[in-house]
Scaffold this motif. Structure first.
Motif, PDB file in Angstrom:
ATOM      1  N   GLY A 170      -2.655  13.166 -12.998  1.00 41.26           N
ATOM      2  CA  GLY A 170      -1.309  13.650 -12.725  1.00 41.26           C
ATOM      3  C   GLY A 170      -0.226  12.653 -13.123  1.00 41.26           C
ATOM      4  N   PRO A 171       1.030  12.990 -12.828  1.00 41.11           N
ATOM      5  CA  PRO A 171       2.156  12.118 -13.180  1.00 41.11           C
ATOM      6  C   PRO A 171       2.077  10.782 -12.443  1.00 41.11           C
ATOM      7  CG  PRO A 171       2.900  14.297 -12.465  1.00 41.11           C
ATOM      8  CD  PRO A 171       1.449  14.217 -12.151  1.00 41.11           C
ATOM      9  N   PRO A 172       2.560   9.691 -13.067  1.00 38.96           N
ATOM     10  CA  PRO A 172       2.524   8.384 -12.412  1.00 38.96           C
ATOM     11  C   PRO A 172       3.560   8.266 -11.292  1.00 38.96           C
ATOM     12  CG  PRO A 172       3.561   8.207 -14.566  1.00 38.96           C
ATOM     13  CD  PRO A 172       3.080   9.617 -14.437  1.00 38.96           C
ATOM     14  N   VAL A 173       3.131   7.620 -10.209  1.00 40.12           N
ATOM     15  CA  VAL A 173       3.999   7.346  -9.063  1.00 40.12           C
ATOM     16  C   VAL A 173       3.901   5.853  -8.771  1.00 40.12           C
ATOM     17  CG1 VAL A 173       4.478   7.823  -6.634  1.00 40.12           C
ATOM     18  CG2 VAL A 173       3.575   9.639  -8.107  1.00 40.12           C
ATOM     19  N   LEU A 174       5.044   5.196  -8.649  1.00 42.38           N
ATOM     20  CA  LEU A 174       5.086   3.759  -8.354  1.00 42.38           C
ATOM     21  C   LEU A 174       5.508   3.549  -6.906  1.00 42.38           C
ATOM     22  CD1 LEU A 174       5.025   0.758  -9.201  1.00 42.38           C
ATOM     23  CD2 LEU A 174       7.399   1.031  -9.995  1.00 42.38           C
ATOM     24  N   LEU A 175       4.680   2.804  -6.144  1.00 41.65           N
ATOM     25  CA  LEU A 175       4.960   2.482  -4.747  1.00 41.65           C
ATOM     26  C   LEU A 175       5.426   1.035  -4.641  1.00 41.65           C
ATOM     27  CD1 LEU A 175       1.769   4.061  -3.100  1.00 41.65           C
ATOM     28  CD2 LEU A 175       4.041   5.070  -3.216  1.00 41.65           C
ATOM     29  N   VAL A 176       6.600   0.822  -4.033  1.00 40.60           N
ATOM     30  CA  VAL A 176       7.196  -0.518  -3.976  1.00 40.60           C
ATOM     31  C   VAL A 176       7.432  -0.918  -2.520  1.00 40.60           C
ATOM     32  CG1 VAL A 176       9.102  -1.981  -4.760  1.00 40.60           C
ATOM     33  CG2 VAL A 176       8.257  -0.134  -6.231  1.00 40.60           C
ATOM     34  N   HIS A 177       6.819  -2.014  -2.114  1.00 46.07           N
ATOM     35  CA  HIS A 177       6.785  -2.475  -0.719  1.00 46.07           C
ATOM     36  C   HIS A 177       8.090  -3.125  -0.264  1.00 46.07           C
ATOM     37  CE1 HIS A 177       6.522  -6.665  -2.032  1.00 46.07           C
ATOM     38  NE2 HIS A 177       5.632  -6.270  -2.936  1.00 46.07           N
TER      39      HIS A 177
END
Length: 375
Positions: free
Chosen positions: A47-54
């Protein structure tokens, strides 16, 4: 050490947590323009890329420590998204540099460098590897601050983000309710001088002894549980420790903090003291050299054109509703504004570590991403 099965996760790092729960996991080293090596983790999907930023002083661990049923990274992967988990310079996973430099040089960064160098390098890398033109951005706390920095300082990155989901957004801190912030701001010059004279460049580093302590006192049946409850009430206003996932509490608390620079904390305190969302204040003379102005310029958030969803809680000490009101008035592309009522008593840490995170955060987030994917 705790004997509960859940607590076998206490000393597992991000890659080990992914592997333990049988997720295909990749580790990627991303090098910034100024030479910092960032370690990101990926759960590859079609699927589409998702970036998680802490958030500040945190790491990729925050998106994983609740386990497969409650941590957003796992749930996104189950929903078929290509999940990328970011680590900022200076935390436990991103402490390497391309050449030999001094500690003073290495730690000379604030959230501006994370937003203007780390996040753009990561986005460039992800889009190159995935052959995509856009990704979805999910940030928590400082993870939202660095998004605002990037999109205002480097407007070309607006076109690379399909949608930004911003959990507990932090920009203006004029009304922050954190009890110690007023004391810190009044003594900021002394704190800065002390840190410089004592060469305190890193703060709240990842520490195994501290982790062992938290793993023990934060157990459900610990006779010292009050110490855990007091710490999280004083630091975050958490009135009920059970609002964090009770059986995962030793795991959560043994993964934070993960390290950051003292300059990053000073930058946030400056924002509170000056009642502005501004670049780092070096003092009049250096400001003139750096910015051609005696005072640092504001981040121009009106340049942000990414469609956004903001999740805000009325009792959050760090993402105060009035501060978010200032931010929202300057943003032009807020698609959705999700306000969590005061009666819910949903505090700052609960956006990623809370026992109610699935119903209040994760399910709505995945619904937004599903709608984007199905357009």
């Amino acid at each position: 050490m705790p004997k509960n099965n859940n607590n076998s996760d206490v000393f597992l790092n991000s890659l080990q947590l992914l592997q333990k729960y049988n997720y295909s996991a990749e580790e990627h080293i991303i090098v910034t323009k100024d030479g910092y090596k960032l370690r990101s983790f990926r759960i590859p999907r079609k699927g589409p890329p998702v970036l998680l930023v802490h958030g500040i002083g945190d790491s990729s661990d925050c998106w994983l420590v609740l386990g497969p049923k409650h941590s957003l990274a796992f749930l996104l992967a189950e929903a078929g998204f290509d999940v990328w988990i970011f680590n900022a310079r200076g935390n436990r996973y991103s402490k390497e540099y391309t050449k030999k430099i001094s500690q003073r040089q290495y730690w000379d960064f604030s959230y501006e460098e994370i937003g203007s160098l780390d996040v753009p390098a990561t986005i460039d890398y992800i889009l190159y590897v995935t052959h995509r033109s856009k990704l979805t951005y999910i940030g928590f706390s400082q993870g939202t601050t660095v998004f605002f920095v990037m999109c205002s300082m480097l407007p070309e990155y607006n076109s690379m983000i399909e949608h930004a989901i911003l959990l507990a957004p932090v920009a203006w801190m004029k009304y922050s309710k954190f009890p110690l912030i007023d004391l810190f701001s009044r003594n900021l010059d002394n704190l800065t001088l002390y840190a410089k004279s004592k060469m305190v460049y890193e703060v709240f580093p990842f520490n195994y002894n501290l982790n062992r302590y938290h793993a023990n006192v934060c157990q459900v049946n610990s006779p010292f549980r009050l110490l855990c409850e007091l710490e999280y009430f004083i630091d975050f206003g958490l009135k009920k420790i059970t609002n964090l996932m009770p059986d995962r509490l030793p795991v959560i608390t043994s993964h934070i903090p993960a390290g950051s620079s003292s300059k990053t904390f000073f930058h946030f305190i400056q924002g509170y003291a000056n009642k502005r969302f501004q670049r780092y204040d070096y003092g009049i003379e250096r400001n003139k050299k750096t910015y051609s102005s005696p005072s640092p310029p504001d981040y121009n958030v009106s340049l942000i054109s990414v469609p956004m969803t903001l999740f805000v809680s009325e009792v959050d000490w760090f993402s105060d509703k009035d501060d978010v009101g200032i931010l929202k008035s300057k943003l032009k592309t807020v698609d959705k504004f999700i306000n969590i009522n005061e009666s819910v008593q949903f505090t700052h840490l609960e956006f990623v570590y809370g026992s109610r995170v699935n119903s209040i955060i994760n399910k709505p987030v995945i619904n937004i991403l599903d709608n984007l994917r199905n357009r």
